[in-house]
Design a protein around this motif. Structure first.
Motif, PDB file in Angstrom:
ATOM      1  N   ILE A 286      -3.023  10.274   7.643  1.00 42.84           N
ATOM      2  CA  ILE A 286      -4.009  10.153   8.514  1.00 42.84           C
ATOM      3  C   ILE A 286      -4.886  11.633   8.367  1.00 42.84           C
ATOM      4  CG2 ILE A 286      -5.225   9.623  10.685  1.00 42.84           C
ATOM      5  CD1 ILE A 286      -2.277   7.889  11.217  1.00 42.84           C
ATOM      6  N   SER A 287      -5.965  11.446   7.919  1.00 43.45           N
ATOM      7  CA  SER A 287      -6.774  12.704   7.480  1.00 43.45           C
ATOM      8  C   SER A 287      -8.134  12.821   8.120  1.00 43.45           C
ATOM      9  CB  SER A 287      -6.863  13.232   5.915  1.00 43.45           C
ATOM     10  OG  SER A 287      -7.448  14.459   6.123  1.00 43.45           O
ATOM     11  N   GLY A 288      -8.377  13.466   9.152  1.00 45.45           N
ATOM     12  CA  GLY A 288      -9.666  13.445   9.647  1.00 45.45           C
ATOM     13  C   GLY A 288      -9.997  11.899  10.075  1.00 45.45           C
ATOM     14  N   GLY A 289      -8.835  11.338  10.802  1.00 44.32           N
ATOM     15  CA  GLY A 289      -8.979   9.912  11.220  1.00 44.32           C
ATOM     16  C   GLY A 289      -9.128   8.767  10.318  1.00 44.32           C
ATOM     17  N   PHE A 290      -9.158   9.251   8.950  1.00 40.63           N
ATOM     18  CA  PHE A 290      -9.072   8.118   7.856  1.00 40.63           C
ATOM     19  C   PHE A 290      -7.328   7.993   7.162  1.00 40.63           C
ATOM     20  CE2 PHE A 290     -13.314   9.797   7.757  1.00 40.63           C
ATOM     21  CZ  PHE A 290     -14.093   8.643   7.549  1.00 40.63           C
ATOM     22  N   ASN A 291      -7.138   6.509   7.286  1.00 40.05           N
ATOM     23  CA  ASN A 291      -6.037   6.387   6.487  1.00 40.05           C
ATOM     24  C   ASN A 291      -6.041   6.379   5.194  1.00 40.05           C
ATOM     25  OD1 ASN A 291      -5.105   5.606   9.189  1.00 40.05           O
ATOM     26  ND2 ASN A 291      -5.196   3.244   8.729  1.00 40.05           N
ATOM     27  N   ILE A 292      -5.158   7.137   4.623  1.00 42.73           N
ATOM     28  CA  ILE A 292      -5.199   7.414   3.157  1.00 42.73           C
ATOM     29  C   ILE A 292      -3.533   7.243   2.615  1.00 42.73           C
ATOM     30  CG2 ILE A 292      -5.243   9.162   1.394  1.00 42.73           C
ATOM     31  CD1 ILE A 292      -6.844  10.867   2.965  1.00 42.73           C
ATOM     32  N   TYR A 293      -3.561   6.081   1.709  1.00 40.48           N
ATOM     33  CA  TYR A 293      -2.377   5.654   0.984  1.00 40.48           C
ATOM     34  C   TYR A 293      -1.794   6.436  -0.207  1.00 40.48           C
ATOM     35  CZ  TYR A 293      -3.350   1.825   4.232  1.00 40.48           C
ATOM     36  OH  TYR A 293      -3.811   0.928   5.529  1.00 40.48           O
ATOM     37  N   PRO A 294      -0.928   7.223  -0.099  1.00 38.10           N
ATOM     38  CA  PRO A 294      -0.458   8.135  -1.211  1.00 38.10           C
ATOM     39  C   PRO A 294      -0.385   7.142  -2.537  1.00 38.10           C
ATOM     40  CG  PRO A 294       0.601   8.521   0.449  1.00 38.10           C
ATOM     41  CD  PRO A 294       0.016   7.523   1.097  1.00 38.10           C
ATOM     42  N   SER A 295      -0.005   5.800  -2.453  1.00 41.48           N
ATOM     43  CA  SER A 295       0.214   4.943  -3.825  1.00 41.48           C
ATOM     44  C   SER A 295      -1.241   4.810  -4.288  1.00 41.48           C
ATOM     45  CB  SER A 295       0.651   3.800  -3.452  1.00 41.48           C
ATOM     46  OG  SER A 295      -0.083   3.167  -2.458  1.00 41.48           O
ATOM     47  N   ASP A 296      -2.340   4.754  -3.714  1.00 44.06           N
ATOM     48  CA  ASP A 296      -3.735   4.835  -4.218  1.00 44.06           C
ATOM     49  C   ASP A 296      -4.053   5.877  -5.156  1.00 44.06           C
ATOM     50  OD1 ASP A 296      -4.101   2.316  -3.190  1.00 44.06           O
ATOM     51  OD2 ASP A 296      -5.052   2.889  -1.462  1.00 44.06           O
ATOM     52  N   LEU A 297      -3.536   7.153  -4.637  1.00 45.06           N
ATOM     53  CA  LEU A 297      -3.917   8.413  -5.258  1.00 45.06           C
ATOM     54  C   LEU A 297      -2.952   8.675  -6.309  1.00 45.06           C
ATOM     55  CD1 LEU A 297      -5.139   8.694  -2.538  1.00 45.06           C
ATOM     56  CD2 LEU A 297      -4.725  11.076  -2.327  1.00 45.06           C
ATOM     57  N   GLU A 298      -1.706   8.183  -6.331  1.00 50.62           N
ATOM     58  CA  GLU A 298      -0.784   8.346  -7.144  1.00 50.62           C
ATOM     59  C   GLU A 298      -1.153   7.458  -8.759  1.00 50.62           C
ATOM     60  OE1 GLU A 298       2.880   9.399  -4.174  1.00 50.62           O
ATOM     61  OE2 GLU A 298       2.678   7.253  -5.398  1.00 50.62           O
ATOM     62  N   ALA A 299      -1.726   6.437  -8.395  1.00 52.76           N
ATOM     63  CA  ALA A 299      -2.009   5.349  -9.368  1.00 52.76           C
ATOM     64  C   ALA A 299      -3.229   6.049  -9.951  1.00 52.76           C
ATOM     65  CB  ALA A 299      -2.663   4.043  -8.867  1.00 52.76           C
ATOM     66  N   VAL A 300      -4.315   6.698  -9.458  1.00 48.90           N
ATOM     67  CA  VAL A 300      -5.325   7.250 -10.394  1.00 48.90           C
ATOM     68  C   VAL A 300      -4.793   8.627 -11.098  1.00 48.90           C
ATOM     69  CG1 VAL A 300      -7.543   8.909  -9.761  1.00 48.90           C
ATOM     70  CG2 VAL A 300      -6.797   6.633  -8.581  1.00 48.90           C
ATOM     71  N   LEU A 301      -3.785   9.373 -10.319  1.00 49.16           N
ATOM     72  CA  LEU A 301      -3.415  10.582 -10.874  1.00 49.16           C
ATOM     73  C   LEU A 301      -2.822  10.414 -12.152  1.00 49.16           C
ATOM     74  CD1 LEU A 301      -3.228  13.638 -10.381  1.00 49.16           C
ATOM     75  CD2 LEU A 301      -1.346  13.436  -9.147  1.00 49.16           C
ATOM     76  N   ARG A 302      -1.941   9.168 -12.298  1.00 45.82           N
ATOM     77  CA  ARG A 302      -1.077   8.843 -13.582  1.00 45.82           C
ATOM     78  C   ARG A 302      -2.240   8.495 -14.836  1.00 45.82           C
ATOM     79  NH1 ARG A 302       2.354   6.057  -9.614  1.00 45.82           N
ATOM     80  NH2 ARG A 302       4.043   6.992  -9.515  1.00 45.82           N
TER      81      ARG A 302
ATOM     82  N   MET B 178       0.992  -1.198  -0.007  1.00 46.77           N
ATOM     83  CA  MET B 178       0.016  -0.047  -0.049  1.00 46.77           C
ATOM     84  C   MET B 178       0.721   1.314   0.044  1.00 46.77           C
ATOM     85  SD  MET B 178      -2.618  -1.686   0.099  1.00 46.77           S
ATOM     86  CE  MET B 178      -3.851  -0.423   0.053  1.00 46.77           C
ATOM     87  N   ASP B 179       1.617   1.122   0.736  1.00 45.92           N
ATOM     88  CA  ASP B 179       2.814   2.482   0.983  1.00 45.92           C
ATOM     89  C   ASP B 179       3.587   2.267   2.189  1.00 45.92           C
ATOM     90  OD1 ASP B 179       2.849   4.903  -0.279  1.00 45.92           O
ATOM     91  OD2 ASP B 179       0.584   4.962  -0.184  1.00 45.92           O
ATOM     92  N   ARG B 180       4.717   3.152   2.217  1.00 46.82           N
ATOM     93  CA  ARG B 180       5.531   3.325   3.341  1.00 46.82           C
ATOM     94  C   ARG B 180       4.836   3.632   4.552  1.00 46.82           C
ATOM     95  NH1 ARG B 180       9.956   0.708   4.092  1.00 46.82           N
ATOM     96  NH2 ARG B 180      10.802   2.171   5.315  1.00 46.82           N
ATOM     97  N   LYS B 181       4.825   2.994   5.730  1.00 44.55           N
ATOM     98  CA  LYS B 181       4.200   3.405   6.989  1.00 44.55           C
ATOM     99  C   LYS B 181       4.238   4.785   7.237  1.00 44.55           C
ATOM    100  CE  LYS B 181       3.065   1.917  11.705  1.00 44.55           C
ATOM    101  NZ  LYS B 181       3.433   0.880  12.771  1.00 44.55           N
TER     102      LYS B 181
END
Length: 513
Positions: free
Chosen positions: A415-431, A407-410
């Motif tokens: 952690i935004s508003g209590g939610f775990n967000i994995y940058p790799s997920d967002l990067e995959a969409v952006l690409r 998913m990502d480096r730990k």
């Protein structure tokens, strides 16, 4: 002395002994090629003897560090391997570090000598390094390597090497403070050699285009020589030159990091090069996009294999990309004899299918961080039976077939508003956007959410950042939306292709202070 074949089939052998055996059995076989120079196994063995004898002459103790700071070259390899023959720990230093970091690493290692080339000697001038500098390239300004070496024909006193003796020290690629020295024992290097029994390194021509201070390079460089193959060294990577050299030397094996593969595959004339000699291409060290893997499998002959592991050791996963086209989003399955598990924040193992921090155990593990017991303890985890595992620092999950998806480096998880967000997920969409060539997402402080994700991208054409941002935020959930998106000419990367997210974060904070 046993034959090289007998040693390679034994439970343990040392790199210096294997080189000696190859020198006796195939003295004229080319060992290393670099621009304008070739060295065979006979000459490599003799030069290693001269290095080891000189270290003993200078009373450099066994198990002590011998530091090297230079671009890849045959003399670099000779000093590295000669230090190991003397029973010392070869200690390659990254020239990409700051002069202050380099001075701190040399001091931390305790090396009495620093083998350095002209360019790096100029870069560290005034850094306060007290180790005696030996000019690896015989340049002016210091003692020349040719003058320092023991005379031709010199032989060092024999050294008995045990499996847990230090082979080398590699300093981690930290971006702040002094990187930690990872002590890798002979047993770990032997494990890397032994696991390649079926890789065909004995008659290999292996292209090396990453720095010799990187474990990424050494896990390919050392097995090639240990099995009696030939290494082609590139002092500096250039995609076009790489293909020219690979075609010229009929390369069979290579280790490249994903960003190098991306630059090679993007060349308009890639398909005109004859790469049919390739049998095995490997990659490690950074996220490897599934689409890029698929392109390489389709257009570049030979197997493509991805390794997932750490310089510190622990567990390794292998993905045969050629044989597993539906698993390209993963890093493969654990190597036989390697134990990889996932744990939660409290150190408890998580069930199959759930995410957790990756920890691993194997025959290939570091002895610890040099002089840093506290850091060594922090990097380890023990199971219910007391078995020692090394924390990889990554978050991942195993699928139903036992393939590990990262998913990502730990430390990079947001952690935004209590939610775990994995940058790799967002990067995959952006690409996916046609206007984005490369991108990275980081977390930055937010009064409202604690942290919030922002993105940086390398653009393709005249795409408007606001338009890309609107497109992206329309494709993801509310908690994953980017607060901002900034164009950048090039993402900052380490020499082995890892995006330096700390530099992006510092850039953002400085601009928005």
């Amino acid at each position: 002395m046993p034959t090289a074949e007998a040693m390679l089939q034994s439970d343990f052998a040392t790199m210096p002994d294997l080189i000696r055996a190859h020198a006796a059995e195939r003295p004229d076989k080319t060992a290393i090629v670099s621009p304008g120079r070739v060295i065979d196994f006979r000459t490599l063995d003799a030069r290693m003897d001269r290095v080891a004898a000189a270290l003993q002459r200078d009373s450099v103790p066994r198990k002590s560090a011998v530091a090297i700071l230079a671009a890849p070259s045959i003399d670099y390899a000779v000093v590295f391997l000669g230090a190991v023959r003397a029973g010392c720990a070869a200690t390659p230093i990254a020239p990409s570090a700051t002069p202050e970091q380099i001075a701190a690493m040399v001091a931390d290692s305790g090396s009495p000598l620093l083998f350095v080339d002209a360019a790096n000697a100029a870069a560290i001038a005034g850094a306060g390094i007290t180790a005696e500098q030996i000019r690896l390239d015989n340049s002016d300004g210091g003692r020349a390597l040719s003058d320092w070496l023991a005379p031709e024909g010199a032989a060092p006193s024999p050294v008995t090497i045990a499996p847990q003796d230090p082979f080398n020290i590699i300093y981690s690629s930290g971006t702040t403070g002094t990187p930690k020295g990872i002590v890798q024992p002979h047993a770990m290097r032997w494990a890397h050699i032994a696991r390649n029994a079926a890789a065909g390194f004995g008659n290999a021509v292996t292209m090396i285009a990453t720095p010799l201070y990187s474990n990424t390079t050494l896990v390919s460089f050392l097995p090639t020589l240990a099995w009696g193959g030939t290494v082609v060294l590139m002092p500096k990577f250039d995609a076009h030159q790489y293909l020219e050299l690979a075609e010229q030397h009929r390369a069979t094996h290579t280790m490249l990091v994903p960003v190098q593969y991306a630059r090679i595959m993007a060349l308009p004339d890639f398909d005109r090069f004859d790469l049919t000699s390739f049998r095995l291409k490997t990659s490690t060290s950074a996220p490897f996009a599934p689409a890029l893997k698929a392109d390489i499998v389709a257009r570049w002959p030979g197997l493509l294999v991805e390794y997932y592991g750490m310089t510190e050791g622990g567990g390794t996963c292998i993905l045969n990309c050629t044989a597993n086209p539906t698993k390209l989003h993963t890093v493969g399955q654990p190597v036989e004899g390697h134990d990889i598990r996932l744990i939660d924040d409290d150190g408890n193992e998580v069930p199959q299918g759930q995410t957790g921090e990756v920890v691993g155990r194997s025959p290939a593990m570091m002895s610890g961080y040099h002089g840093r017991k506290d850091a060594t303890d922090a990097a380890t985890w023990r199971d219910a039976h007391g078995n020692l595992f090394i924390r990889h620092g990554d978050i991942g999950r195993f699928d139903e077939d036992g393939f590990l998806q990262l998913m990502d480096r730990k430390k990079d998880m947001i952690i935004s508003g209590g939610f775990n967000i994995y940058p790799s997920d967002l990067e995959a969409v952006l690409r996916e956007h046609e206007g984005v060539i490369d991108c990275s997402v980081i977390g930055v402080p937010s009064e409202r959410w604690g942290e919030t994700p922002v993105g940086f991208y390398v653009g393709n054409g005249d795409a408007d950042p606001d338009a890309i941002l609107d497109w992206f935020n329309g494709k993801v959930g509310k908690t994953q939306r980017l607060a901002a998106l900034e164009p950048i000419d090039e993402l900052p990367r380490s020499a082995i292709g890892k995006v330096l997210k700390r530099e992006l974060r510092d850039r953002w904070l400085e601009k928005h202070a």
